[in-house]
Each structure stands twice: as C-alpha cells, then as structure tokens.
Design a protein around this motif. Structure first.
Motif, mmCIF file in Angstrom:
data_model
loop_
_atom_site.group_PDB
_atom_site.id
_atom_site.type_symbol
_atom_site.label_atom_id
_atom_site.label_comp_id
_atom_site.label_asym_id
_atom_site.label_seq_id
_atom_site.Cartn_x
_atom_site.Cartn_y
_atom_site.Cartn_z
ATOM 1 N N GLN A 70 1.428 8.367 -0.604
ATOM 2 C CA GLN A 70 1.351 9.215 0.587
ATOM 3 C C GLN A 70 2.383 8.770 1.626
ATOM 4 O O GLN A 70 3.095 9.586 2.216
ATOM 5 N N MET A 71 2.453 7.452 1.844
ATOM 6 C CA MET A 71 3.414 6.925 2.800
ATOM 7 C C MET A 71 4.843 7.194 2.339
ATOM 8 O O MET A 71 5.695 7.624 3.128
ATOM 9 N N LEU A 121 2.413 4.070 9.120
ATOM 10 C CA LEU A 121 1.772 2.806 9.488
ATOM 11 C C LEU A 121 0.292 2.823 9.122
ATOM 12 O O LEU A 121 -0.248 1.808 8.643
ATOM 13 N N ASP A 122 -0.383 3.940 9.315
ATOM 14 C CA ASP A 122 -1.791 4.064 8.900
ATOM 15 C C ASP A 122 -1.943 3.791 7.411
ATOM 16 O O ASP A 122 -2.890 3.120 6.978
ATOM 17 N N CYS A 123 -1.012 4.322 6.618
ATOM 18 C CA CYS A 123 -1.062 4.097 5.172
ATOM 19 C C CYS A 123 -0.913 2.614 4.849
ATOM 20 O O CYS A 123 -1.629 2.082 3.992
ATOM 21 N N GLY A 128 4.876 -3.255 13.915
ATOM 22 C CA GLY A 128 4.660 -1.907 13.422
ATOM 23 C C GLY A 128 5.854 -1.270 12.745
ATOM 24 O O GLY A 128 5.705 -0.242 12.065
ATOM 25 N N ASP A 129 7.057 -1.840 12.895
ATOM 26 C CA ASP A 129 8.215 -1.302 12.178
ATOM 27 C C ASP A 129 8.004 -1.469 10.679
ATOM 28 O O ASP A 129 7.379 -2.438 10.229
ATOM 29 N N VAL A 189 14.662 1.391 7.593
ATOM 30 C CA VAL A 189 13.718 0.886 8.593
ATOM 31 C C VAL A 189 13.146 2.083 9.352
ATOM 32 O O VAL A 189 13.891 2.883 9.917
ATOM 33 N N ILE A 190 11.829 2.196 9.322
ATOM 34 C CA ILE A 190 11.135 3.305 9.982
ATOM 35 C C ILE A 190 10.509 2.773 11.267
ATOM 36 O O ILE A 190 9.598 1.934 11.225
ATOM 37 N N THR A 191 10.999 3.252 12.402
ATOM 38 C CA THR A 191 10.514 2.786 13.703
ATOM 39 C C THR A 191 9.860 3.948 14.456
ATOM 40 O O THR A 191 10.182 5.114 14.204
#
Length: 285
Positions: free
Chosen positions: A152-153, A125-127, A63-64, A111-113
């Motif tokens: 959007q993300m 993560l949904d995007c 998920g990262d 890095v987006i955690t």
C-alpha cells in the motif's frame, strides 16, 4: 544491526520462510559502507538520522521516509534516536513489473518528506508505523499484514513520485494511461533482455512508434535515453557477476551484452566511476 558482512556486502538473514526483516533500531553506532540485495526503507521516529547513498549525504528528519534501492552502496552514521529499518526481499514480487520499473525510474534512492509530498507522506508514514506495530506484536498473519502495508505504501509513493516528475509533457491527458502502460512494458522487456543484442529500431517497432518519436517519449518516461537506460541495466547485471571471483572480466563483459571489452570498460567507468577491476577489488574488502 549488520549481522553478517562479506567484504562490504551485507548478507541479510531473513527468518525461515520469510522475506522481510524489521529493526526497531535505537543503536548509537555507525554502520560502514555496505550494500545488499533487499530493498531498504529507513524512517526516523525520534531524532534526525544521517545516511549516505552512492556518496550522496542525506539528513532525515523525524518521519522522513528514505527508500534505498537494491545493490546501492550506503552507510549510516552514529546518531542517537529511534528509527524503523525495514528490509524487503523483492524476489517474491518479481511478477509485479511495476515495482521494478519504479525502482529503475527512482534511481539509487528516494526520500519522501512532508514538505515535498504533503498529500502522500501521512499515508505512507501510517503504513510504516503499521508495519512497526505489526512487527512488534504477537498477531497472527502479522507478516501478511506487514506485506500488505508495504505494498500500500509503495503504491502510494510510486504514484505520487511518478506524477511529481514530469512524464509525457507533450501527450494529451487521455493518452497518459495508455502510454504509461506501453513504456512500462517496454522497460520490463529491456530489464529482462538487456544482455541480448537489442536495438533502438527493434524496441521502437515493438512499441509501435518511429524510432525518433520513441526516443523522445522514452526519455520523457525514464529520464534517460534508450541506450543510456539499456547500458545501465547491463552494468547492473555486470555488477552481480563481478562479485564472483572465479568469473573473469572478459566473461562478464560478454555475458552482460557488450560486444567488446573496451566498450564494457568505458561504460562501466562512466556509470560507476571506477573500473571493473577496481570494483572487483573493492568488493573483496
């Protein structure tokens, strides 16, 4: 996954009339050090995934979200699992100066955690999962939907990333939006004119500040001094010219805004850790 490699440059083969490429990747294979012009996003869906960007090792958990800027040297290790690998040609979005400004501010990668960005990560993560689902579907206008989710993300991450890194700590909140817009325009101007003879006096006057006040605010906005930022943009321009074997290093220096070959060599070594000659040879491999 790397379909075409010239030395260490990956030639990303987009489909005709497309500017995006999606891999639902389960390859148990190491991808050697390489770079490419599209932006790349990597998201492990099952299992961890080890990558390396500009010699910095990164372990991504499920998920990262890793965002790798265009032109950055990176490699991917031989790890089992499933991951989304999404590449985007940003040339279609050149009119959106905010994207280039964020990439400049972000650096080689971000890095987006979920632990560091708990409010933003689920939306981002949904995007990415929407992008994957659209890419695997037979839906009409699926590329439009993928682009929509990417934007959007990107917007969600850019806002959160910018807010989490202190900007304009000395400025009152009611002035924040105005200053952000001013310095975003300034960065856009520098990005487009970095090869010209521009100076701190000229740019600070354009922004409407004394050069001392401007210098402090510019450092708060970008994390770099004005001349450091300007030279980074010039070296980024030079990197592209150095890929052409027919262009001499002296010509690259002059075409990148440097007034002497020695200044160019010194700055290139300072920012890239190698000489322009070494860089040229390295990219011929």
């Amino acid at each position: 996954m790397i379909a075409s490699l010239e030395g260490i440059r990956e030639i990303v083969n987009f489909d005709e009339n497309s500017n995006i490429l999606l891999y639902d990747n389960t390859d148990y294979e190491e991808y050697p050090i390489h770079w490419h012009t599209p932006l790349e996003i990597v998201v492990p869906i099952n299992g961890k995934y080890r990558i390396e960007c500009n010699d910095v090792p990164i372990t991504l958990n499920e998920g990262d979200i890793a965002i790798i800027a265009p032109g950055v040297l990176h490699k991917m290790y031989e790890d089992r699992g499933r991951r989304i690998i999404f590449q985007v040609n940003l040339s279609l979005l050149q009119s959106l100066k905010e994207i280039e400004s964020f990439i400049s501010y972000m650096g080689p990668f971000a890095v987006i955690t979920p632990s560091e960005y708990p409010d933003v990560h689920p939306k981002a993560l949904d995007c990415m999962l929407n992008i994957l689902n659209e890419g695997l579907s037979q839906n009409t206008y699926k590329e439009t939907a993928m682009y929509s989710n990417f934007l959007q993300m990107f917007t969600t991450i850019a806002r959160a990333y910018s807010e989490s890194h202190e900007r304009f700590a000395s400025i009152k909140p009611n002035k924040m939006l105005e200053y952000n817009e001013t310095f975003m325009n300034i960065c856009d101007y520098i990005n487009k004119n970095c090869t010209k003879d521009i100076s701190l006096d000229e740019i600070s006057e354009m922004a409407g500040f004394s050069k001392y006040h401007f210098s402090r605010l510019f450092k708060e906005f970008t994390n770099y001094s004005f001349y450091r930022y300007l030279n980074m943009r010039r070296i980024l321009h030079a990197e592209q010219l150095l890929l052409d074997p027919s262009v001499k290093i002296t010509e690259v220096a002059m075409a990148s805004g440097f007034n002497s070959i020695s200044a160019f060599m010194r700055m290139f070594k300072n920012l890239k850790g190698c000489t322009p000659t070494d860089y040229k040879e390295f990219h011929k491999q």
